[in-house]
Design an enzyme around this catalytic site. Structure first.
Site, PDB file in Angstrom:
ATOM      1  N   HIS A 100       0.821  -1.413  -0.027  1.00 14.67           N
ATOM      2  CA  HIS A 100       0.004  -0.068  -0.105  1.00 14.67           C
ATOM      3  C   HIS A 100       0.860   1.207  -0.072  1.00 14.67           C
ATOM      4  CE1 HIS A 100       0.927  -0.718   4.218  1.00 14.67           C
ATOM      5  NE2 HIS A 100       0.304   0.562   4.529  1.00 14.67           N
ATOM      6  N   ASP A 102       6.254   4.557   4.795  1.00 11.55           N
ATOM      7  CA  ASP A 102       6.997   3.708   5.144  1.00 11.55           C
ATOM      8  C   ASP A 102       7.039   2.424   4.490  1.00 11.55           C
ATOM      9  OD1 ASP A 102       4.748   3.409   6.242  1.00 11.55           O
ATOM     10  OD2 ASP A 102       5.257   1.902   7.633  1.00 11.55           O
TER      11      ASP A 102
END
Length: 309
Positions: free
Chosen positions: A63, A67
């Site tokens: 996604h 991060d």
């Protein structure tokens, strides 16, 4: 034998620490290099891991939270700088196409590499060839987030003693494999009489999600399950509110799925010591370990006896 291992290039969650970089995971499997969720600094982590970036053949972005993707652009630029001559396949949730493009074209550079995009809009098989089948399922993280299951193809293995007893030798072995049966001295020998099937190994990546049925489905029978465990049980409420899991919840998924080994990762920066993650998970699932930057986990072929059971 080709290299088969999982290299942890980073195992932190949203905030990196002095000891743990943003997440990134390289699975070297036969002739492929599968890179999962390249967070910020991934390119440099390759240097510290003493691995050449051109090892990468496929990149998976679960996604588009930072991060999990901020290292994507720099990795593609590095592969471009190295002028890799193999295509780079990129898999990501289709709804994040705009973010993929921003990351890929965020700076000025001469584009030399072939990037093949695989935006995932529905669950199921996203790639299949003679070597691997890659499946995708959506997880429960509040945004479109994909978990991945990679399974190598089954292979036929011959029993040398049975071949010898049947009088099958040399080119006849290939003929038997191609046709499924062969005639030797007037007797028909079927392939299954002198061989066995080694089932392909399975690797599963489940990163950033609440416990859900799709996580279990992806991990079914996995030889190696890489699973997020952002929190310990004392912060279970935080895990739920932030759409994450605890170490115990990850262990429960591994147990229900019948996975062989569980690797915990994606740790909140609030934790310095990772031993409690193993301790909590082992209460439910015994074969568990924790990711740590530059740690490597072997992913060896199963031997004959284990496969036959």
């Amino acid at each position: 034998m080709s290299v088969r291992d999982l290299i942890i290039l980073g195992c932190s969650s949203q905030q990196p620490t002095r000891l743990r970089n943003h997440g990134a995971y390289l699975l070297r499997w036969n002739q492929e290099g599968f890179l999962f969720d390249p967070g910020e600094g991934t390119q440099r982590q390759f240097i510290f891991a003493d691995v050449a970036p051109p090892t990468v053949t496929r990149i998976f972005v679960s996604h588009f939270h930072g991060d999990h993707c901020l290292g994507l652009g720099s990795m593609l630029m590095r592969l471009n700088l190295d002028r890799v001559n193999h295509p780079i396949h990129c898999y990501y949730p289709a709804s994040g196409k705009v973010y993929f493009d921003r990351l890929r074209y965020g700076t000025i550079y001469h584009d030399h590499i072939q990037v093949i995009e695989h935006p995932v809009s529905k669950e199921g098989i996203v790639h299949q060839d003679g070597a691997f089948t890659i499946k995708a399922k959506f997880l429960d993280h509040g945004v479109d987030n994909v978990g991945w299951r990679i399974q190598e193809a089954d292979t036929v293995k011959f029993d040398k003693d049975k071949l010898k007893a049947a009088g099958i030798r040399g080119p006849q072995v290939k003929e038997l494999e191609a046709k499924g049966e062969i005639e030797i001295d007037g007797k028909r020998i079927k392939l299954e009489e002198v061989s066995w099937v080694r089932q392909g190994d399975i690797f599963t990546s489940v990163i950033d999600t609440k416990p859900c049925k799709n996580a279990v489905s992806l991990a079914k029978g996995a030889k190696l399950l890489l699973c997020e465990s952002t929190y310990l049980e004392e912060h279970k409420d935080l895990a739920h509110s932030h759409n994450h899991m605890t170490a115990k919840q990850a262990a429960a998924i591994a147990k229900e799925a019948g996975a062989q080994k569980l690797i915990l990762t994606h740790f909140s920066a609030r934790y310095r010591d990772l031993k409690p993650f193993v301790e909590e998970a082992r209460e439910i699932f015994p074969n568990v370990d924790v990711a740590d930057d530059f740690k490597r986990f072997d992913f060896p072929l199963q031997d004959f006896l284990l496969t036959q059971k």
